[in-house]
Scaffold this motif. Sequence first.
Motif, PDB file in Angstrom:
ATOM      1  N   PRO A 112      13.347   9.389  -0.636  1.00 45.06           N
ATOM      2  CA  PRO A 112      13.400   8.004  -1.132  1.00 45.06           C
ATOM      3  C   PRO A 112      12.306   7.181  -0.470  1.00 45.06           C
ATOM      4  O   PRO A 112      11.891   7.457   0.665  1.00 45.06           O
ATOM      5  CB  PRO A 112      14.802   7.538  -0.708  1.00 45.06           C
ATOM      6  N   LEU A 113      11.868   6.137  -1.160  1.00 43.33           N
ATOM      7  CA  LEU A 113      10.719   5.368  -0.692  1.00 43.33           C
ATOM      8  C   LEU A 113      10.904   4.852   0.737  1.00 43.33           C
ATOM      9  O   LEU A 113      10.005   4.975   1.568  1.00 43.33           O
ATOM     10  CB  LEU A 113      10.460   4.200  -1.651  1.00 43.33           C
ATOM     11  N   GLY A 114      12.060   4.261   1.032  1.00 42.80           N
ATOM     12  CA  GLY A 114      12.281   3.723   2.365  1.00 42.80           C
ATOM     13  C   GLY A 114      12.239   4.781   3.446  1.00 42.80           C
ATOM     14  O   GLY A 114      11.637   4.586   4.504  1.00 42.80           O
ATOM     15  N   VAL A 115      12.862   5.930   3.175  1.00 45.84           N
ATOM     16  CA  VAL A 115      12.858   7.032   4.144  1.00 45.84           C
ATOM     17  C   VAL A 115      11.448   7.583   4.312  1.00 45.84           C
ATOM     18  O   VAL A 115      11.020   7.918   5.432  1.00 45.84           O
ATOM     19  CB  VAL A 115      13.827   8.142   3.705  1.00 45.84           C
ATOM     20  N   ALA A 116      10.719   7.684   3.197  1.00 49.79           N
ATOM     21  CA  ALA A 116       9.340   8.177   3.254  1.00 49.79           C
ATOM     22  C   ALA A 116       8.479   7.257   4.115  1.00 49.79           C
ATOM     23  O   ALA A 116       7.681   7.715   4.938  1.00 49.79           O
ATOM     24  CB  ALA A 116       8.767   8.294   1.850  1.00 49.79           C
ATOM     25  N   TYR A 117       8.638   5.938   3.928  1.00 51.54           N
ATOM     26  CA  TYR A 117       7.897   4.986   4.759  1.00 51.54           C
ATOM     27  C   TYR A 117       8.249   5.164   6.231  1.00 51.54           C
ATOM     28  O   TYR A 117       7.364   5.200   7.100  1.00 51.54           O
ATOM     29  CB  TYR A 117       8.200   3.554   4.321  1.00 51.54           C
ATOM     30  N   LEU A 118       9.541   5.252   6.520  1.00 47.81           N
ATOM     31  CA  LEU A 118       9.986   5.403   7.908  1.00 47.81           C
ATOM     32  C   LEU A 118       9.388   6.652   8.538  1.00 47.81           C
ATOM     33  O   LEU A 118       8.864   6.608   9.668  1.00 47.81           O
ATOM     34  CB  LEU A 118      11.506   5.457   7.965  1.00 47.81           C
ATOM     35  N   LEU A 119       9.435   7.770   7.834  1.00 48.47           N
ATOM     36  CA  LEU A 119       8.916   9.023   8.376  1.00 48.47           C
ATOM     37  C   LEU A 119       7.411   8.956   8.578  1.00 48.47           C
ATOM     38  O   LEU A 119       6.891   9.298   9.654  1.00 48.47           O
ATOM     39  CB  LEU A 119       9.278  10.175   7.441  1.00 48.47           C
ATOM     40  N   PHE A 120       6.688   8.501   7.561  1.00 44.73           N
ATOM     41  CA  PHE A 120       5.221   8.447   7.636  1.00 44.73           C
ATOM     42  C   PHE A 120       4.758   7.479   8.722  1.00 44.73           C
ATOM     43  O   PHE A 120       3.902   7.815   9.557  1.00 44.73           O
ATOM     44  CB  PHE A 120       4.660   8.035   6.277  1.00 44.73           C
TER      45      PHE A 120
ATOM     46  N   GLY B  41       2.162  -0.488   5.450  1.00 40.48           N
ATOM     47  CA  GLY B  41       2.416   0.952   5.393  1.00 40.48           C
ATOM     48  C   GLY B  41       1.158   1.773   5.206  1.00 40.48           C
ATOM     49  O   GLY B  41       1.193   2.834   4.574  1.00 40.48           O
ATOM     50  N   GLN B  42       0.050   1.292   5.766  1.00 41.44           N
ATOM     51  CA  GLN B  42      -1.219   1.991   5.573  1.00 41.44           C
ATOM     52  C   GLN B  42      -1.388   3.138   6.579  1.00 41.44           C
ATOM     53  O   GLN B  42      -0.500   3.419   7.381  1.00 41.44           O
ATOM     54  CB  GLN B  42      -2.376   0.997   5.703  1.00 41.44           C
ATOM     55  N   ASN B  43      -2.559   3.794   6.483  1.00 43.16           N
ATOM     56  CA  ASN B  43      -2.803   4.996   7.292  1.00 43.16           C
ATOM     57  C   ASN B  43      -3.708   4.741   8.497  1.00 43.16           C
ATOM     58  O   ASN B  43      -4.297   5.683   9.037  1.00 43.16           O
ATOM     59  CB  ASN B  43      -3.393   6.109   6.430  1.00 43.16           C
ATOM     60  N   GLY B  44      -3.813   3.482   8.930  1.00 40.63           N
ATOM     61  CA  GLY B  44      -4.684   3.164  10.059  1.00 40.63           C
ATOM     62  C   GLY B  44      -4.267   3.836  11.356  1.00 40.63           C
ATOM     63  O   GLY B  44      -5.118   4.137  12.204  1.00 40.63           O
TER      64      GLY B  44
ATOM     65  N   ASP C 224       0.806  -1.223   0.000  1.00 43.36           N
ATOM     66  CA  ASP C 224       0.000   0.000   0.000  1.00 43.36           C
ATOM     67  C   ASP C 224       0.838   1.272   0.000  1.00 43.36           C
ATOM     68  O   ASP C 224       0.513   2.241  -0.691  1.00 43.36           O
ATOM     69  CB  ASP C 224      -0.940  -0.002   1.204  1.00 43.36           C
ATOM     70  N   PHE C 225       1.926   1.273   0.775  1.00 39.81           N
ATOM     71  CA  PHE C 225       2.706   2.502   0.840  1.00 39.81           C
ATOM     72  C   PHE C 225       3.400   2.806  -0.485  1.00 39.81           C
ATOM     73  O   PHE C 225       3.675   3.976  -0.777  1.00 39.81           O
ATOM     74  CB  PHE C 225       3.744   2.454   1.965  1.00 39.81           C
ATOM     75  N   ASP C 226       3.678   1.792  -1.283  1.00 44.44           N
ATOM     76  CA  ASP C 226       4.198   2.052  -2.626  1.00 44.44           C
ATOM     77  C   ASP C 226       3.206   2.906  -3.416  1.00 44.44           C
ATOM     78  O   ASP C 226       3.600   3.838  -4.127  1.00 44.44           O
ATOM     79  CB  ASP C 226       4.443   0.732  -3.359  1.00 44.44           C
ATOM     80  N   ALA C 227       1.923   2.576  -3.291  1.00 40.24           N
ATOM     81  CA  ALA C 227       0.898   3.371  -3.965  1.00 40.24           C
ATOM     82  C   ALA C 227       0.875   4.799  -3.425  1.00 40.24           C
ATOM     83  O   ALA C 227       0.713   5.761  -4.188  1.00 40.24           O
ATOM     84  CB  ALA C 227      -0.473   2.712  -3.796  1.00 40.24           C
ATOM     85  N   PHE C 228       1.045   4.952  -2.107  1.00 41.05           N
ATOM     86  CA  PHE C 228       1.094   6.293  -1.519  1.00 41.05           C
ATOM     87  C   PHE C 228       2.206   7.131  -2.162  1.00 41.05           C
ATOM     88  O   PHE C 228       2.010   8.297  -2.498  1.00 41.05           O
ATOM     89  CB  PHE C 228       1.350   6.200  -0.004  1.00 41.05           C
ATOM     90  N   HIS C 229       3.363   6.514  -2.335  1.00 37.38           N
ATOM     91  CA  HIS C 229       4.517   7.242  -2.866  1.00 37.38           C
ATOM     92  C   HIS C 229       4.315   7.591  -4.339  1.00 37.38           C
ATOM     93  O   HIS C 229       4.684   8.685  -4.783  1.00 37.38           O
ATOM     94  CB  HIS C 229       5.790   6.406  -2.692  1.00 37.38           C
ATOM     95  N   ILE C 230       3.700   6.685  -5.090  1.00 46.00           N
ATOM     96  CA  ILE C 230       3.398   6.966  -6.493  1.00 46.00           C
ATOM     97  C   ILE C 230       2.448   8.157  -6.600  1.00 46.00           C
ATOM     98  O   ILE C 230       2.640   9.056  -7.429  1.00 46.00           O
ATOM     99  CB  ILE C 230       2.782   5.732  -7.172  1.00 46.00           C
ATOM    100  N   VAL C 231       1.424   8.171  -5.758  1.00 44.50           N
ATOM    101  CA  VAL C 231       0.459   9.280  -5.773  1.00 44.50           C
ATOM    102  C   VAL C 231       1.156  10.591  -5.413  1.00 44.50           C
ATOM    103  O   VAL C 231       0.905  11.630  -6.044  1.00 44.50           O
ATOM    104  CB  VAL C 231      -0.705   8.991  -4.806  1.00 44.50           C
TER     105      VAL C 231
END
Length: 419
Positions: free
Chosen positions: A110-118, A156-159, A51-58
């Motif tokens: 970067p995707l990994g850093v974005a996931y970590l932060l979010f 990596g969802q927004n729950g 899911d978080f891959d989709a977040f980053h694409i958006v």
Amino acid sequence: MFAETLEQIQSQPDKRTIYVRVVLGMLGTMVLVKTLWFARWGVWQIRELADFDAFHIVAERVWRGDLDLVYRFESFMKLQDAVAGGATSFMPWTYPPQFDLLLAPLAFLPLGVAYLLFTAATLALYLVTLRAIAGRDFALALIIMFPALAITLACGQNGFLTGALIGLFCLNVQKRQIPANQVLAGLALGAMVIKPHLAIAAAVYLLATRRWTAIAAAAVVVLASSLVCTLVFGPSIWAAMLGSIRESAGFLEQGFYPLHRMISGYAALYMAHVPATGAFWGQLAVAGLALVAVVLAVTRGPSVASALGVTAMVSVMISPYAYDYDLPMVGIGLVLLLPDLARMASARERSVMYGLILLAGGYGLVQSARVAAQFGQKVDPAQHFAPAVAGLAMLALLALLLKILLRGAKQLTPSAAPA
């Protein structure tokens, strides 16, 4: 009894501290591992999308000026293919533009850093909110909610974000005598515009309790954010979103979504071979009963906290489109209910409640791992039957809540109802 064994943790401060540290340590470790996974480090260079891959694409499409592409399934799949090299999952995009705008800054990381932060930020916000409500029940809540927290981290969802917003709403709306808190409650609820189908029960609570200040504040947030999105993305973004919702409704009717991960009555009925139309009407009945539970809790429940607890719990039961990663807000409902639960429900009923929440949180994760291990990562879930047990668990939880509330309504006089 299972409930009594878990609840003994609360009476021993040292044991509570140990459990909290262990669970938080496990969650922290999972965040770090998934950061490497999303970053495609080492053995994870080739992987399926989550899911978080989709977040980053958006987030990236926001800055490229072609956000409308993500609201068309065919074009969004092509964007996913370009990232994953064909190892895509079934992930249509139906979020309101407000969530797109919230994600936009992640495109610069970067995707990994974005996931970590979010994930770290939203998890921290959720845990702080849960702790503020739970008090000494925090350890118990972490144990019961651990599977739901784990699966939210995994994809990596927004729950965590939606759970925190509902928690902040509940924290502030209880302080009716302070206008500023009512405004804060409304702001938190208004921010749920990112997932409006999960805010219906809270809106009904405000109407039932006539919290007009909070209602006005929520309306301002929704209208103001909608105006900003219209100015940023153009009026056509709303037509694109509505088109995606219609398209996704067709996908849901055809069973293309991973229904074994869903927690709705619709998913439970559909996977029990009820035709889509019948499953939809069944979901409407479930939603109606969930809102009845809110009104009953408001009018005849033992306290404001318990009424809000029921509201938070049933919030995930109203829409046919609800997943196991939406369950963190059930944790908010649980800790609000716990102070009254010992006298509202028997030890057996509490055991069933805790067990149902654990089952709903863990089932999708187990089934996803089983199907992937047995048939591969690119498997079509529709081709390999797995019943929507999490949806059945949530139906049973709703029935249990209604049973407890109806029994309590007989025991309470109108003068004992919460204000």
